[in-house]
Scaffold this active site. Structure first.
Site: not given
Lengths: 358, 393
Positions: B12, B106-107
């Protein structure tokens, strides 16, 4: 046939007529220029069978007659002779071009093979201001498509109205139109921009005659005549594509916007759009390209409407802004996925541009 | 060589949008930064850790954030920029494992079971990964490591900001027990209230509640799900699937196709199938490739690249026909036909057409209908069967 003329004058009439000659015509005869000498005039005709350009020149006629010379070669040969008088003659299958020493002897094309291009149009001739008309064609022509796979989009629509002529072109991503009040064109027809583009470089003069019928468009001046076969297809019903109103309106300096888009275009490639963020403080341009970098800048401008970001292809935007007359450009928008409208002063030019969906 | 006991990573990126903005503007470092819609109805898309200390959270109205933190730096979000950077992050993750499942820009989840010969412990993989992201992109990332997916995700939360947290195999119950049930995957306000009705607040209490009691309260399916989670069980595997390099379909015909009408129909059918695959994956590609195998096993491929990304049958079919027209059949029948799309993109900028000739609206509607009612819910008329015939078949 045999004539004598000043080098520059002869080179000019040959070169202008040669602009109609296609470079890849399958028919060899269409690579030639018909030179027809009658009375005290030389008439030069070049054609690719869709577009025909005819130029004329007063010459010293030594012997009347007709010949077909290789277009590009003859035009270049005359141009490269020493300055002064040039003699062009044709006899027994050979064309001779001489002047002040050098002598070209070129193989003559078969005169009787040259196509008989119907050149007369019954339609009434409308006289227009040549310079303004050529400028209007260029303004609208930026939106014409160069893709021969969709011929309808490669033309400019000449649309006759009660109060004037409207020119329209679209490549389906943008649409340009220009109203020319007071020009009674009579017929509505779709004329290939490929031909219209050449008017300025070939026959344009202070006064230009325009004739349209359902098969041909003809443009004539003291410098010559161009005829073009019209595109026999139905132009898109563009009126229904024009939005009725735009809630957002930006008014910005044309020069500042052009410069800014020019800078953004350095970073963008063809398919990377420039984003315009519109707000009360003006317009913010930004472009980002993976692996290369980005460019951003702010231009002060008057804006009324919702804050929004809309993205356009840089080339399409440049074309439109560049075509607007005057110092100020108005960009009207609806939302980021609906067309934006560029316009300028009161010259009746409008440029509808579809955005890029991000 | 032993297997990794904890094979799932959850990566993350920390305050990703903010950190990307900070790369471009170092003056944003060390100060509260908020990225989001800056209009009166905008919301916070991302807040730096400095800003979060004052209670600013994602999805909070920007007006509220401004009230709490009038002096923070506010930036409009620039998705293109974040997407670009996201691709680079994923390129690094892809170097570690072919099993990368993106959850957002973003993960991502990763399955690193295959790295056991290269690293002593999963922890070392996390260290190496964070180092590469830090060295190459100058971005902070937090990594959670655990034996199952949902725990890896809980671990990354624990790791934040800019750290690693490992839930060792065998310690899951201890990790979970004291925590509030709201931290469990899939537990929203409704479930929370139901559980509160049973006096359950912590995950430890949830793990011990008799099964039939839980079933009565939340239903069979939810009870099974909750019990599994509370005991640290999660059967899901990592599902890669992002950015397949190409999508293609092909068919070998029982008898060689010879009639042009038969060939046309077969090609159209393949176009429709390909379109279904693309739409389902929300992909589009500009390059179309056609493969033709003739009766004598000669195989010919032809491809072309269009201006617009292709995903709908109506876009693919004319190009596929054009390609097929370029193949010399030399009097032979067609044994196999295949078509595929490459240069895939997801949400690449698309130039819209004034007259809608890009068929976007039709393609969009068709995608929705096919997604909901099945691939054949929208068919080219040439492929459709009369209704009575269909029920017989």
């Amino acid at each position: 046939m045999r004539i004598r003329a000043e080098r520059d004058d002869l080179a000019d009439v040959l070169a202008r007529a040669a602009r109609a000659v296609g470079t890849r015509s399958p028919q060899q005869i269409l690579q030639g220029l018909l030179c027809d000498v009658r009375g005290n005039r030389l008439e030069v005709t070049g054609t690719d069978s869709d577009v025909t350009i005819r130029t004329t020149l007063e010459v010293e006629v030594l012997e009347a007659g007709r010949t077909v010379v290789p277009a590009k070669l003859a035009a270049e040969a005359v141009r490269k002779l020493p300055v002064g008088a040039v003699t062009l003659s044709a006899e027994e299958g050979e064309v001779e071009i001489t002047g002040n020493g050098p002598r070209f002897r070129l193989r003559e094309f078969v005169v009787n093979d040259f196509p008989d291009i119907p050149d007369t149009i019954e339609a009434p001739l409308v006289e227009v201001d040549g310079e303004a008309f050529v400028a209007a064609l260029a303004q609208v022509g930026v939106a014409a498509s160069g893709d021969d796979a969709r011929p309808t989009l490669t033309g400019i629509l000449f649309e006759a109205h009660d109060d004037g002529l409207r020119l329209v072109a679209t490549d389906s991503y943008r649409l340009a139109l220009r109203d020319l009040p007071g020009i009674a064109a009579g017929e509505t027809s779709l004329v290939p921009y490929r031909a219209l583009r050449e008017i300025g470089r070939t026959i344009a003069d202070a006064k230009l005659g325009v004739q349209l019928d359902d098969r041909q468009a003809a443009f004539s001046s003291a410098r010559g005549r161009m005829t073009a076969r019209v595109i026999e297809a139905t132009f898109p019903n563009y009126r229904q594509l024009l939005p009725d109103e735009y809630p957002n309106r930006l008014s910005v300096s044309k020069a500042a916007l052009l410069d800014a888009v020019g800078r953004a275009a350095l970073v963008a490639e063809e398919h990377i759009p420039v984003r315009l963020s519109l707000s009360e403080s003006g317009v913010e341009l930004s472009v980002t390209r993976q692996e290369v970098g980005e460019e951003t800048e702010h231009i002060e401008a008057a804006y009324s409407g919702e804050e929004m970001t809309i993205a356009f292809n840089t080339r399409y935007l440049t074309d439109g802004v560049g075509a607007v007359a005057g110092d100020e450009v108005v960009l009207e928008t609806i939302d980021p996925l609906k067309p934006g409208m560029l316009s300028g002063g009161s010259d009746g030019f409008q440029y509808l541009l579809m955005p890029v969906r991000l | 060589m032993e297997q990794f006991a904890t094979r799932f990573l959850h990566v993350d990126m920390d305050a990703f949008y903010v950190e990307v903005e900070r790369l471009a503007d170092p003056s944003l470092r060390g100060v509260p930064v908020i990225v989001g819609g800056l209009g009166s109805r905008g919301v916070v898309a991302a807040a730096s850790y400095e800003a979060r200390r004052t209670g600013v959270r994602s999805a909070m109205p920007i007006v509220e954030a401004r009230r709490r933190l009038p002096r923070a730096r506010y930036l409009p979000s620039d998705m293109a920029k974040y997407t670009t950077m996201s691709r680079r992050v994923f390129a690094i993750l892809d170097d570690f494992s072919p099993f990368v499942e993106p959850l957002s820009v973003d993960e991502a989840f990763l399955d690193i079971a295959g790295l056991r010969l290269h690293y002593d412990r999963p922890y070392d993989v996390a260290v190496a990964m964070r180092k590469r992201i830090r060295d190459e992109l100058a971005l902070p990332a937090s990594v959670g490591v655990a034996a199952v997916k949902f725990l890896a995700k809980m671990a990354s939360k624990e790791a934040k900001p800019d750290g690693i947290f490992v839930i060792d195999a065998g310690t899951e119950r201890a990790f979970l027990e004291p925590r509030n049930v709201v931290e469990l995957w899939g537990v929203g306000q409704a479930t929370l209230a139901s559980l509160a009705g049973l006096g359950i607040e912590t995950i430890g209490q949830l793990a011990e509640v008799p099964n039939d009691m839980l079933r009565r309260q939340v239903g069979v399916a939810a009870a099974a799900h909750l019990t599994a989670l509370a005991n640290g069980r999660d059967p899901r595997s990592v599902e890669p699937g992002r950015e397949a390099k190409s999508v293609s379909v092909e068919e070998t015909y029982p008898t060689d196709l010879t009639e042009s009408d038969e060939i046309d129909r077969a090609l159209l059918e393949l176009c429709h199938r390909l379109s279904g695959r693309l739409l389902k994956a929300h992909l589009a590609g500009k390059t179309l490739t056609l493969k033709v195998r003739l009766g004598d096993f000669t195989t010919v491929t032809r491809s072309l690249t269009g201006r617009q990304p292709l995903s709908d049958t109506s876009q693919i079919w004319p190009l596929a026909s054009e390609l097929l027209g370029k193949v010399a059949l030399s009097g032979q029948g067609i044994r196999l036909l295949g078509i595929g799309v490459t240069a895939l993109s997801e949400g690449e900028p698309t130039q819209l057409a004034i007259d809608g000739s890009d068929r976007t609206a039709l393609a969009d509607v068709s995608a929705v209908v096919r997604g909901r009612f099945g691939d054949d819910a929208v068919l080219p008329a040439r492929l459709a069967e009369p209704p009575e015939k269909k029920t017989q078949g």
